[in-house]
Design a protein around this motif. Sequence first.
Motif, PDB file in Angstrom:
ATOM      1  N   THR A   1       2.213  -7.376   3.279  1.00 52.31           N
ATOM      2  CA  THR A   1       1.970  -5.984   2.906  1.00 52.31           C
ATOM      3  C   THR A   1       0.806  -5.825   1.937  1.00 52.31           C
ATOM      4  O   THR A   1       0.240  -4.743   1.815  1.00 52.31           O
ATOM      5  N   GLY A   2       0.465  -6.897   1.225  1.00 54.77           N
ATOM      6  CA  GLY A   2      -0.572  -6.786   0.210  1.00 54.77           C
ATOM      7  C   GLY A   2      -0.039  -6.260  -1.106  1.00 54.77           C
ATOM      8  O   GLY A   2      -0.806  -5.741  -1.930  1.00 54.77           O
ATOM      9  N   GLU A   3       1.259  -6.389  -1.318  1.00 53.59           N
ATOM     10  CA  GLU A   3       1.855  -5.981  -2.604  1.00 53.59           C
ATOM     11  C   GLU A   3       1.116  -6.719  -3.721  1.00 53.59           C
ATOM     12  O   GLU A   3       0.946  -7.940  -3.656  1.00 53.59           O
ATOM     13  N   PRO A   4       0.609  -5.993  -4.728  1.00 50.33           N
ATOM     14  CA  PRO A   4      -0.345  -6.585  -5.678  1.00 50.33           C
ATOM     15  C   PRO A   4       0.105  -7.870  -6.352  1.00 50.33           C
ATOM     16  O   PRO A   4      -0.662  -8.842  -6.408  1.00 50.33           O
ATOM     17  N   TYR A   5       1.319  -7.898  -6.879  1.00 45.20           N
ATOM     18  CA  TYR A   5       1.736  -9.108  -7.584  1.00 45.20           C
ATOM     19  C   TYR A   5       1.844 -10.284  -6.621  1.00 45.20           C
ATOM     20  O   TYR A   5       1.392 -11.393  -6.929  1.00 45.20           O
ATOM     21  N   ALA A   6       2.433 -10.051  -5.445  1.00 46.17           N
ATOM     22  CA  ALA A   6       2.595 -11.133  -4.470  1.00 46.17           C
ATOM     23  C   ALA A   6       1.235 -11.668  -4.037  1.00 46.17           C
ATOM     24  O   ALA A   6       1.055 -12.884  -3.859  1.00 46.17           O
TER      25      ALA A   6
ATOM     26  N   ASN B   1       6.342   1.090   8.763  1.00 45.11           N
ATOM     27  CA  ASN B   1       6.142   1.270   7.324  1.00 45.11           C
ATOM     28  C   ASN B   1       5.416   0.080   6.710  1.00 45.11           C
ATOM     29  O   ASN B   1       4.514   0.228   5.889  1.00 45.11           O
ATOM     30  N   ASN B   2       5.804  -1.125   7.104  1.00 46.58           N
ATOM     31  CA  ASN B   2       5.141  -2.325   6.598  1.00 46.58           C
ATOM     32  C   ASN B   2       3.685  -2.377   7.031  1.00 46.58           C
ATOM     33  O   ASN B   2       2.801  -2.776   6.254  1.00 46.58           O
ATOM     34  N   LEU B   3       3.425  -1.963   8.269  1.00 46.03           N
ATOM     35  CA  LEU B   3       2.056  -1.967   8.770  1.00 46.03           C
ATOM     36  C   LEU B   3       1.184  -0.977   8.001  1.00 46.03           C
ATOM     37  O   LEU B   3       0.023  -1.272   7.676  1.00 46.03           O
ATOM     38  N   ILE B   4       1.719   0.198   7.699  1.00 47.93           N
ATOM     39  CA  ILE B   4       0.962   1.197   6.941  1.00 47.93           C
ATOM     40  C   ILE B   4       0.663   0.689   5.531  1.00 47.93           C
ATOM     41  O   ILE B   4      -0.446   0.881   5.005  1.00 47.93           O
TER      42      ILE B   4
ATOM     43  N   LEU C   1       1.955  -8.492  10.986  1.00 51.09           N
ATOM     44  CA  LEU C   1       1.239  -7.252  10.706  1.00 51.09           C
ATOM     45  C   LEU C   1      -0.262  -7.386  10.916  1.00 51.09           C
ATOM     46  O   LEU C   1      -0.910  -6.454  11.404  1.00 51.09           O
ATOM     47  N   GLY C   2      -0.831  -8.516  10.549  1.00 45.78           N
ATOM     48  CA  GLY C   2      -2.270  -8.629  10.397  1.00 45.78           C
ATOM     49  C   GLY C   2      -3.045  -9.071  11.622  1.00 45.78           C
ATOM     50  O   GLY C   2      -2.575  -9.010  12.770  1.00 45.78           O
ATOM     51  N   ASN C   3      -4.236  -9.562  11.360  1.00 50.33           N
ATOM     52  CA  ASN C   3      -5.170  -9.973  12.406  1.00 50.33           C
ATOM     53  C   ASN C   3      -4.916 -11.430  12.779  1.00 50.33           C
ATOM     54  O   ASN C   3      -5.766 -12.310  12.575  1.00 50.33           O
ATOM     55  N   VAL C   4      -3.730 -11.673  13.307  1.00 48.74           N
ATOM     56  CA  VAL C   4      -3.318 -13.001  13.752  1.00 48.74           C
ATOM     57  C   VAL C   4      -2.750 -12.851  15.158  1.00 48.74           C
ATOM     58  O   VAL C   4      -2.421 -11.733  15.587  1.00 48.74           O
TER      59      VAL C   4
END
Length: 573
Positions: A116-121, A339-342, A150-153
């Motif tokens: 998701t790109g959650e900042p701390y993680a 939701n995770n993708l957004i 989710l990503g470019n994989v």
Amino acid sequence: MSALKSTGDAAVSMHWFRKGLRLHDNPGLLRALSLANASEGGKVYPVYVVDANCYQLLKCSVLRAKFLLECVQDLDDGLRARGSRLYVAAGDPVEVLPELWKEWGVTHLTHEADETGEPYALERDGAVRKAAKEAGVEVMEFHSETLRPLGNVPGGYVANVGGNASGVPGTMSSFQALLSRIDRGSIPKPLDAPGKGDFPEQSSSDDEDKYLPLEHPCDIPWPRGYEMSDIGPVWNREDANEASTPIVKGGESLALQQLQKTVSARPDWTASFEKPKTSCTEVSTPSTTVLSPYLSLGCLSPRTAWHAVADANKRASSKTNRSKPPVSLHGQLLWRDFNNLIAHSANAQHPGSWGRMADNPYCREVPWSSDPEMLAAWKEGRTGYPWIDACMNQLRTEGWIHHLGRHAVACFLTRGDLWQSWEVGADHFEGELLDADYALNNFNWLWLSCSGFFYQYFRCYSPVAFQKKNDPNGNYIRKWVPELAQLPAKYIYEPWTANMSILKEAGVKLGKNYPRPIVDHKVVSKENMSKMSLAYDMHKDKVAGAKKNGKKSPSSGGKAPPKKKAKKQTKLK
């Protein structure tokens, strides 16, 4: 080149559990086992680091802290039943993991990716990869938090829209269309949990009394770099000992039992499930599956849940009217991926923007007010609207409320009545919900505040009429607002309309043992519609201006609107 290949030594692999707190459908764990079993003398160390700064613990009620520790203990139990164990440490993973690598001679690290790109993680994982490179430890990430990556994989959503995260679908219907194009909409089958024979034999006698699961929430260390005023909720040992009424208890074994009980054992119910038709006023048995807390911490794989639903649907009676996404149970899992993708997309465009208004490409700017007294009354169930207060009291007591209850209290706090920012509401839910989820929580608050995805702000939940038809006697209110339990049904949703004799007989003293309404819904809801209309007009002007100047249209983003635009909300005296 991996550490194993460069040294010729036996593989010593570590699987780092973070959110995927399960043995089933865990490709990272299976890879760690495969590496260890590929060479004579190989070892595997399943590890969990109690990191007080992670999303799951930084803002955390005592109920969720207990739930997480139950999940960790259950994971340890499952590993011990297979001849292994869970090694539990506490502190900053960036410091703790290298110490363990050195102590055990670790050559490989596997873990579930946080996409998701959650900042701390994001910051934590980058620092761990850097430390691993310096230590000669090979790191491998696996995508198992969602139905598809989710990503470019390969097989990922972003990969199937040309590799650009900003080009992902912005609506549920277009997301469903995207999914249908990936392997014809099929969802990969979940992987089996490893068995006892899959774990290499290794002595743990030296660590037998070390690295054990924490037994009490107060054993969790204080978050690094934070003062008490910086985080919440804050609780002590007495609070922890009294907190014993969560909607469910934690752990993979209980998650699988819940899946069996609510889904597999009820094929007709599962096949006909429509979320909008479930009841939010049940006072005994919840009308939904209550699997969300297990999904949020990864005790239950979404792919396992998907195929359990598919199997139940096949076994349902031919006479059963089968529901379809987005309202079906499969639809709920699709909403979760969407939701995770957004969240992934927002953070790919503007790092850290998901969960806030500024710079968030999916959020419209709205000049919300800021009133600490109103916010506190909402949090503490003191709004004077029994249905709203009942929901907030259940949240505080059980760590959960039905999704329609969440809709009602979110609308009430934001565009419906109090005109407070969705950000403070999301922050409170993040601390209180057992199923707190970075992607889902923020998406829902954007939707319900009409800041993103849903824009029919003239459709407003009434804090009085919304549930009258479903629970005319107010049984839900009587349970969660006991000071109103003796009121006649006619007044249970609007105690301020009862005369003094009725209130006295019911033991209700408005303004003393139960508050008067904090606002007049009929008045402020209309005021707020006008405010929202103005905010939307400002948004249109901003988009038009951007197009005129040849700039990318700001669907939100930028700085917060000027304070002078925000008007104080009308209070009742």
